[in-house]
Design a protein around this motif. Structure first.
Motif, short mmCIF file in Angstrom:
data_model
loop_
_atom_site.label_atom_id
_atom_site.label_comp_id
_atom_site.label_asym_id
_atom_site.label_seq_id
_atom_site.Cartn_x
_atom_site.Cartn_y
_atom_site.Cartn_z
N GLU A 196 0.86 -1.18 0.00
CA GLU A 196 0.00 0.00 0.00
C GLU A 196 0.90 1.23 0.00
OE1 GLU A 196 -3.20 0.42 -0.34
OE2 GLU A 196 -3.50 -1.75 -0.54
N LEU A 197 0.82 2.04 -1.05
CA LEU A 197 1.78 3.12 -1.25
C LEU A 197 1.79 4.12 -0.10
CD1 LEU A 197 3.88 4.45 -3.01
CD2 LEU A 197 2.05 5.63 -4.25
N ASP A 198 0.63 4.59 0.34
CA ASP A 198 0.59 5.59 1.40
C ASP A 198 1.12 5.03 2.71
OD1 ASP A 198 -0.37 7.59 -0.24
OD2 ASP A 198 -2.47 7.06 0.10
N VAL A 199 0.83 3.77 3.00
CA VAL A 199 1.38 3.13 4.20
C VAL A 199 2.89 3.00 4.08
CG1 VAL A 199 1.37 1.03 5.61
CG2 VAL A 199 -0.77 1.88 4.61
N LEU A 200 3.36 2.67 2.88
CA LEU A 200 4.79 2.55 2.64
C LEU A 200 5.50 3.88 2.90
CD1 LEU A 200 7.31 1.09 1.44
CD2 LEU A 200 6.55 1.88 -0.80
N LEU A 201 4.94 4.98 2.38
CA LEU A 201 5.57 6.29 2.55
C LEU A 201 5.62 6.68 4.02
CD1 LEU A 201 3.94 8.23 -0.43
CD2 LEU A 201 6.15 7.08 -0.35
N ASP A 202 4.57 6.40 4.76
CA ASP A 202 4.56 6.72 6.18
C ASP A 202 5.61 5.90 6.92
OD1 ASP A 202 3.18 8.34 8.21
OD2 ASP A 202 2.67 6.40 9.09
N LYS A 203 5.80 4.65 6.53
CA LYS A 203 6.83 3.81 7.16
C LYS A 203 8.23 4.33 6.84
CE LYS A 203 4.43 -0.62 7.67
NZ LYS A 203 4.45 -2.05 7.34
N ILE A 204 8.41 4.83 5.61
CA ILE A 204 9.71 5.39 5.24
C ILE A 204 10.02 6.61 6.11
CG2 ILE A 204 10.96 6.59 3.41
CD1 ILE A 204 9.54 4.76 1.41
N LEU A 205 9.03 7.49 6.29
CA LEU A 205 9.25 8.65 7.16
C LEU A 205 9.60 8.22 8.58
CD1 LEU A 205 6.61 11.43 6.34
CD2 LEU A 205 9.09 11.52 6.09
N LEU A 206 8.89 7.24 9.09
CA LEU A 206 9.14 6.74 10.44
C LEU A 206 10.58 6.21 10.54
CD1 LEU A 206 7.99 6.18 13.24
CD2 LEU A 206 7.23 3.95 12.41
N ALA A 207 11.03 5.51 9.50
CA ALA A 207 12.41 4.99 9.49
C ALA A 207 13.42 6.13 9.47
CB ALA A 207 12.60 4.07 8.29
N LEU A 208 13.16 7.18 8.69
CA LEU A 208 14.08 8.31 8.61
C LEU A 208 14.17 9.04 9.95
CD1 LEU A 208 13.20 9.79 5.10
CD2 LEU A 208 15.05 8.24 5.71
N PHE A 209 13.06 9.09 10.69
CA PHE A 209 13.07 9.75 11.99
C PHE A 209 13.94 9.00 12.99
CE2 PHE A 209 10.35 12.67 10.35
CZ PHE A 209 9.59 13.41 11.24
N LYS A 210 14.18 7.71 12.75
CA LYS A 210 14.95 6.91 13.70
C LYS A 210 16.41 7.35 13.75
CE LYS A 210 12.22 2.63 13.45
NZ LYS A 210 12.24 1.20 13.06
N PHE A 211 16.96 7.79 12.62
CA PHE A 211 18.39 8.11 12.61
C PHE A 211 18.68 9.55 12.18
CE2 PHE A 211 17.27 5.96 8.67
CZ PHE A 211 17.74 6.83 7.70
N THR A 212 17.69 10.44 12.28
CA THR A 212 17.93 11.87 12.12
C THR A 212 17.26 12.61 13.26
OG1 THR A 212 15.93 12.35 10.83
CG2 THR A 212 17.88 11.61 9.60
N LYS A 213 17.61 13.88 13.42
CA LYS A 213 17.02 14.70 14.46
C LYS A 213 15.90 15.57 13.90
CE LYS A 213 21.37 14.88 17.05
NZ LYS A 213 22.41 15.77 17.63
N ALA A 214 15.24 15.10 12.85
CA ALA A 214 14.19 15.88 12.21
C ALA A 214 12.98 16.02 13.13
CB ALA A 214 13.75 15.20 10.91
N ASP A 215 12.40 17.22 13.14
CA ASP A 215 11.15 17.45 13.86
C ASP A 215 9.94 17.22 12.97
OD1 ASP A 215 12.41 18.23 16.24
OD2 ASP A 215 12.70 20.26 15.50
N ARG A 216 10.13 17.41 11.64
CA ARG A 216 9.03 17.27 10.68
C ARG A 216 9.55 16.62 9.42
NH1 ARG A 216 8.14 23.15 12.68
NH2 ARG A 216 10.23 23.26 11.82
N GLY A 217 8.68 15.91 8.76
CA GLY A 217 9.05 15.26 7.50
C GLY A 217 7.87 15.18 6.55
N VAL A 218 8.16 15.34 5.27
CA VAL A 218 7.13 15.25 4.23
C VAL A 218 7.72 14.46 3.06
CG1 VAL A 218 5.64 16.52 2.62
CG2 VAL A 218 6.14 17.48 4.86
N ILE A 219 6.94 13.56 2.49
CA ILE A 219 7.31 12.90 1.24
C ILE A 219 6.32 13.35 0.18
CG2 ILE A 219 7.56 10.73 -0.01
CD1 ILE A 219 8.49 9.42 2.51
N ILE A 230 9.29 2.50 -3.63
CA ILE A 230 8.14 3.27 -4.13
C ILE A 230 7.87 2.91 -5.57
CG2 ILE A 230 7.34 5.59 -4.70
CD1 ILE A 230 8.95 6.56 -2.25
N GLU A 231 8.93 2.84 -6.37
CA GLU A 231 8.77 2.52 -7.78
C GLU A 231 8.17 1.12 -7.96
OE1 GLU A 231 11.41 3.44 -11.71
OE2 GLU A 231 12.40 2.44 -10.05
#
Length: 640
Positions: free
Chosen positions: A268-291, A403-404
């Motif tokens: 599911e594409l939208d679920v995939l994108l949300d999981k990617i953001l969650l993964a990126l938050f694990k190893f960065t100090k980002a407060d916000r993220g958008v794909i 994603i592709e």
């Protein structure tokens, strides 16, 4: 040759000085310093009257020479120690007296000068210098390590918007917002010769796939950038003695593996994108993220958004950085957005508390087209470093592949659905040719010299409809049509249309067979057999039997796509179609009435009887008609 001996968190180096040297965080500087305390354009070291002079450009935290803050400018002499934020330097005038490199700074510390070794390079006019004493310079005042720009209480909050179930990306500050610049004591620096010009007045907003963004930053500066393509792994022998590179490679592999494990099976594409953001938050100090993903019309649409605090407030992005990352296929990092965007006074950056940001295009390694972008930002200064950008770039390449693949899988699923629906209209082999492009689908028709056109309808259907509910009638027709069309496609006929209780089909287009007329008659005979079984079932449950008559005629006709640009029907028109319909109307229940033209194409294959001629509508003379009885046993034996 004069040099600047430089020590930063990245390491130590000796830099040959030019006639004019600019130092600062922006990549346009002669010497770029990736230091969160250093201003975008911090200071200049230039030759004047045969000697080097340091000129401060109004930096927020100041430039210090031997512990003394530079007010305007100050001449440099051999051995002078310079402090810019957490960066340390020594000036070498090239006289030949060797100087050691300054120690690597510990980062953003509260007392950076105190960590330096004692030196005689004291302030030129201090009492200690006059007495020849060795001193330790007092630390200069430091800018806080982390800063979140406050929002003026009277500011109107940006209304959150929702795009496809996610917080949308908000636009610029609302009209009349009193936020004009960073509040004291962090006032914006005076204009520098390196500053980008401000945006032209009245520049409109731009809509990226339903996401409003502020394009007033169209002329703003861009922070540090690196190539977005994932860097390949060097042979072990080449980096065996480079623990930093080994550590980076390990981290890239570890995160890639975790990403594969966590989201590799998501479809599911939208679920995939949300999981990617969650993964990126694990190893960065980002407060916000958008794909954001590119839509079919080329615009960008926010498909996933996340805040570390879990709120759903709208997220601000910069169209300049987005467009730059896409156009240049580069990752972009800014350490202090409100300073890097000072040309427009940073209103929207201050209002939305963006201090540092990182944007990376979603670009699969072997693909030319950018799928979208990943936006990460923080309210704190310098939260992202070059190593983070390289790591995110590596992960973005992996995410782009996921994603592709997901988009491709969805496309295949949709094509399967379309193929299934299409095969309900034409024979499967014809559908395959149309889908593969061998048969072109476009408005217009062509004259086919020989078509065999078939029509059938249910006798007494009108009377049957009067005493039957609409639901029951539709259910009965669907069962009947299902059986008839299945048989039609078995003999590779092309379904033209359903006309109430009637069916129209033809042979000879878009695929031509030498025995199209034979196929049509064989289809009609088998349909009568199928109808007999269907009627026996209906009688067994107390329902009336259906009586059907068929008509078949062979001749020329125009075949093609007829209709509007939004709805086309593959059909045939002409006298042959009309004659077939008239023959069908003249057929009694259970009869398969064919014309003389069709009979001439059948040979001795079928048993038939001639029935009385009939004057058909639109015909001057009575027309000879023939009722097909059965296929000869000899013909059936040859086929089997």
């Amino acid at each position: 040759m004069a040099k600047l001996l430089l020590s930063t968190a990245e390491g130590q180096q000796a830099i040959d000085l030019r006639a004019v040297n600019s130092l600062g965080r922006h990549p346009n500087n002669t010497i770029q310093l990736l230091d969160k305390i250093v201003s975008k354009e911090h200071c200049i070291v230039e030759v004047r009257d045969g000697r080097f002079v340091l000129r401060d450009l109004g930096s927020l935290n100041g430039t210090y020479v031997n512990g003394e803050r530079v007010r305007g400018e100050m001449p440099l002499k051999h051995g002078d120690e310079i402090a810019l934020g957490s960066t340390r330097a020594r000036f070498d005038d090239g006289s030949g007296v060797a100087l050691p490199l300054p120690p690597v700074g510990p980062g953003a510390v509260q007392n950076p000068i105190a960590s330096w070794p004692a030196t005689n390079a004291t302030a030129p006019h201090s009492p200690q210098a006059l007495a020849g004493q060795q001193v330790l310079q007092a630390p200069p005042p430091m800018r806080p390590q982390s800063y979140s720009a406050p929002v003026v209480p009277t500011a109107v909050p940006l209304p959150p918007q929702v795009t496809k179930g996610y917080p949308a990306v908000a636009s610029q500050a609302p009209p009349g917002n009193p936020v004009n610049a960073r509040p004291p004591p962090f006032a914006a620096p005076p204009p520098s010769p390196y500053a980008s010009p401000g945006p032209p007045p009245g520049m409109p907003q731009r809509n990226l796939g339903g996401t409003r963004v502020d394009v007033l930053d169209a002329a703003r500066a861009i922070g540090t950038q690196i190539a977005a393509q994932t860097k390949g792994f060097l042979p072990f022998e080449a980096i065996a003695n480079d623990p930093k590179q080994l550590k980076l490679d390990y981290e890239r592999l570890r995160i890639t593996w975790e990403l594969t494990r966590d989201i590799g099976l998501e479809r599911e594409l939208d679920v995939l994108l949300d999981k990617i953001l969650l993964a990126l938050f694990k190893f960065t100090k980002a407060d916000r993220g958008v794909i954001m993903l590119r839509e079919n019309d080329g615009t960008l649409s926010a498909r996933a958004a996340r805040r570390r605090d879990g709120s759903t407030t709208a997220i601000q992005v910069s169209s300049t950085i987005l467009n730059h990352a896409i156009a240049e296929r580069m990752g972009v990092i800014t350490h202090d957005a409100s300073m890097d965007f000072a040309a427009s006074k940073g209103k929207s950056m201050i209002l939305n508390r963006i201090s540092s940001a990182m944007v990376v295009p979603l670009l699969h390694e072997n693909e030319k087209e950018v799928l979208g972008v990943v936006w990460l930002d923080s309210e704190s200064l310098a939260q992202f470093q070059p190593k983070d950008l390289e790591l995110i770039t590596s992960v973005a390449g992996q995410a782009a592949m996921f994603i592709e693949n997901t988009i491709l899988a969805k496309k295949i699923e949709q094509e399967i659905i379309v193929r299934d629906r299409f095969q309900r209209l034409v024979a499967p082999n014809v559908a395959e040719q149309m889908i593969s492009g061998k048969l072109e689908v476009k408005k217009g028709g062509q004259l086919i010299q020989e078509l065999t056109i078939y029509n059938s309808d249910i006798r007494g259907f009108t009377a049957m409809s009067e005493g039957t509910s609409a639901e029951t009638l539709v259910e009965m027709l669907n069962e009947y049509f299902e059986l008839m069309v299945e048989t039609l496609f078995k003999y590779e006929g092309t379904l033209d249309k359903f006309m109430g209780d009637g069916i129209m089909a033809f042979w000879g287009a878009p695929v031509v067979h030498r025995d199209d007329a034979v196929r049509s008659v064989q289809c009609a005979l088998e349909q009568m057999e199928v109808l007999g079984r269907f009627n026996r079932e209906r009688i067994g449950i107390g329902k009336p039997a259906l009586a059907v008559g068929l008509g078949i005629h062979t001749g020329p006709g125009v075949v093609g796509y007829v209709g509007s640009s939004k709805a086309l029907s593959y059909t045939t028109i002409g006298d042959t179609a009309n004659t077939s319909a008239r023959l069908c109307s003249s057929a009694a229940s259970g009869q398969i009435v064919i014309s003389e033209a069709t009979l001439s194409k059948l040979g001795p294959r079928f048993e038939f009887e001639e029935i009385e001629p009939r004057s058909l509508k639109g015909k001057e003379k009575p027309m000879r008609r023939f009722n097909i009885l059965r296929e000869k046993l000899s013909a059936v034996a040859k086929v089997s």
